[in-house]
Design an enzyme around this catalytic site. Structure first.
Site, PDB file in Angstrom:
ATOM      1  N   PRO A   2      -3.510 -10.758 -10.142  1.00 58.73           N
ATOM      2  CA  PRO A   2      -4.882 -10.207 -10.318  1.00 58.73           C
ATOM      3  C   PRO A   2      -5.132  -9.041  -9.241  1.00 58.73           C
ATOM      4  O   PRO A   2      -4.797  -9.356  -7.872  1.00 58.73           O
ATOM      5  CB  PRO A   2      -5.832 -11.385 -10.441  1.00 58.73           C
ATOM      6  CG  PRO A   2      -5.154 -12.526  -9.586  1.00 58.73           C
ATOM      7  CD  PRO A   2      -3.696 -12.119  -9.824  1.00 58.73           C
ATOM      8  N   GLU A   3      -6.015  -8.020  -9.273  1.00 58.93           N
ATOM      9  CA  GLU A   3      -6.294  -7.035  -8.460  1.00 58.93           C
ATOM     10  C   GLU A   3      -7.949  -7.288  -8.196  1.00 58.93           C
ATOM     11  O   GLU A   3      -8.465  -8.207  -8.652  1.00 58.93           O
ATOM     12  CB  GLU A   3      -5.926  -5.713  -8.731  1.00 58.93           C
ATOM     13  CG  GLU A   3      -4.536  -5.556  -8.947  1.00 58.93           C
ATOM     14  CD  GLU A   3      -3.974  -3.940  -8.781  1.00 58.93           C
ATOM     15  OE1 GLU A   3      -4.805  -3.164  -8.274  1.00 58.93           O
ATOM     16  OE2 GLU A   3      -3.078  -3.730  -8.940  1.00 58.93           O
ATOM     17  N   LYS A  61      -8.400  -9.415  -2.530  1.00 57.85           N
ATOM     18  CA  LYS A  61      -8.085 -10.092  -3.887  1.00 57.85           C
ATOM     19  C   LYS A  61      -8.221 -11.773  -3.560  1.00 57.85           C
ATOM     20  O   LYS A  61      -7.918 -12.531  -4.335  1.00 57.85           O
ATOM     21  CB  LYS A  61      -6.499  -9.921  -3.842  1.00 57.85           C
ATOM     22  CG  LYS A  61      -6.168  -8.496  -4.463  1.00 57.85           C
ATOM     23  CD  LYS A  61      -4.830  -8.548  -4.502  1.00 57.85           C
ATOM     24  CE  LYS A  61      -4.513  -7.080  -4.231  1.00 57.85           C
ATOM     25  NZ  LYS A  61      -2.914  -6.846  -4.112  1.00 57.85           N
ATOM     26  N   ARG A 115       1.823 -21.822 -13.937  1.00 55.73           N
ATOM     27  CA  ARG A 115       3.247 -21.495 -12.933  1.00 55.73           C
ATOM     28  C   ARG A 115       2.898 -22.210 -11.543  1.00 55.73           C
ATOM     29  O   ARG A 115       3.747 -22.463 -10.909  1.00 55.73           O
ATOM     30  CB  ARG A 115       3.375 -20.180 -12.854  1.00 55.73           C
ATOM     31  CG  ARG A 115       3.768 -19.552 -14.405  1.00 55.73           C
ATOM     32  CD  ARG A 115       3.998 -18.172 -14.214  1.00 55.73           C
ATOM     33  NE  ARG A 115       5.290 -17.981 -13.567  1.00 55.73           N
ATOM     34  CZ  ARG A 115       5.926 -16.602 -13.434  1.00 55.73           C
ATOM     35  NH1 ARG A 115       5.186 -15.451 -13.675  1.00 55.73           N
ATOM     36  NH2 ARG A 115       6.994 -16.324 -12.746  1.00 55.73           N
ATOM     37  N   ARG A 267       9.188  -1.587  -7.660  1.00 53.60           N
ATOM     38  CA  ARG A 267       8.543  -1.652  -8.621  1.00 53.60           C
ATOM     39  C   ARG A 267       8.335  -0.151  -9.059  1.00 53.60           C
ATOM     40  O   ARG A 267       9.645   0.536  -9.153  1.00 53.60           O
ATOM     41  CB  ARG A 267       7.012  -2.178  -8.328  1.00 53.60           C
ATOM     42  CG  ARG A 267       7.230  -3.704  -7.873  1.00 53.60           C
ATOM     43  CD  ARG A 267       5.939  -4.129  -7.176  1.00 53.60           C
ATOM     44  NE  ARG A 267       4.913  -4.292  -8.410  1.00 53.60           N
ATOM     45  CZ  ARG A 267       3.648  -4.876  -8.164  1.00 53.60           C
ATOM     46  NH1 ARG A 267       3.310  -5.010  -6.962  1.00 53.60           N
ATOM     47  NH2 ARG A 267       3.016  -5.070  -9.179  1.00 53.60           N
TER      48      ARG A 267
END
Ligand SMILES: [Zn+2]
Length: 286
Positions: A2-3, A61, A115, A267
């Protein structure tokens, strides 16, 4: 991961269900999310009972739930961590790991994590700023965020602008998605050397990061149900407002040129090849 806007949505969602409420009972259904508490899950639960939450806080975050006694409960959302506020008799979602029941009654605070890279830990004296978060720079939403100082430090770095935006010790809360969005808004190529940026351009890029995250927050903030605080579920409506991230092949909203995806730091970086031209001078491709 999440940002910042997603974490801020979670923080805001937690405010009414936790602030000023006293913990009556804690059940740890799986030990892994509390693994950072070395004395073990039973000790973790016993440590929380009787404490009262103050208003949830955030930097970048990182999210924490301060206690009125000066300590804090630090929440690591990891890849899949989420909070729910549900009635105590509501069925448990799969992967519910920790239950917090309040003296005032419903709702119950539930930590769900499939997870389990995330988790909960107690931060002694961490109500104002947990030691685990102290090395993180202020984020653009912070009232004490100092744009001029960030611009000065950014231009001293010998790196590319996107890499600098991702550096949580320079400015926190900006991840891969909003870095690309900010660079598009400020018409700047991700590989531009920070040292080559004028103060004005550097300030425009950092300001753009605040702008795109604020817009995302408004999107997410209007669509979510306060009783269902869901980090991953948020991505569905956050996606709609993205100009370049994940938009490979789609027309740039400004000039119509197809958005391009390029490899960056294992990425991707998304950019408009016309609005964000490759720099002529030194470049940092990641
Ligand atoms: Zn364009």
């Amino acid at each position: 991961m999440p940002e910042l806007p997603e974490v801020e949505v979670v923080r805001r969602g937690l405010v009414p269900g936790t602030t000023g409420r006293r913990i009556a009972a804690v059940q740890v259904l799986h030990p892994r999310p509390v693994r950072r508490h070395l004395p073990g899950p039973d000790h973790f639960a016993a440590e929380l009972v009787g404490r009262t939450f103050a208003e949830p806080r955030r930097r970048g975050k990182y999210l924490w739930l301060p206690f009125t006694d000066g300590d804090a409960l630090l929440a690591h959302l990891g890849m899949s961590g989420q909070f729910r506020l549900d009635a105590a008799d509501a069925p448990l979602l799969p992967n519910t790991r920790v239950l917090v029941t309040f003296a005032e009654g419903d709702p119950q605070l539930r930590f769900v994590d499939q997870r389990m890279f995330g988790g909960l830990s107690i931060s002694p004296g961490g109500a104002e700023l947990p030691a685990e978060v102290a090395h993180i720079a202020r984020d653009p939403f912070d009232p004490e965020f100092d744009l001029a100082e960030v611009v000065t430090r950014l231009r001293r770095k010998r790196t590319g602008i996107k890499r600098a935006l991702l550096d949580q010790q320079l400015v926190s809360g900006i991840g891969n998605i909003y870095a690309d969005e900010a660079l598009w808004l400020a018409r700047t190529h991700y590989a531009r050397a920070t040292a080559s940026l004028s103060r004005r351009t550097a300030a425009a890029v950092v300001t753009a990061a605040g702008t795109v995250m604020r817009a995302a927050l408004e999107h997410g903030g209007t669509s979510f149900d306060a009783l269902y605080v869901n980090v991953n579920g948020a991505s569905g409506y956050f996606d709609r407002s993205l100009a370049v991230y994940g938009q490979e092949g789609r027309p740039c909203l400004r000039c119509g040129t197809a958005v391009r995806r390029e490899p960056f730091m294992n990425r991707s970086a998304f950019r408009c090849p016309r609005c964000q031209r490759r720099p002529a001078g030194p470049a940092y491709a990641g």
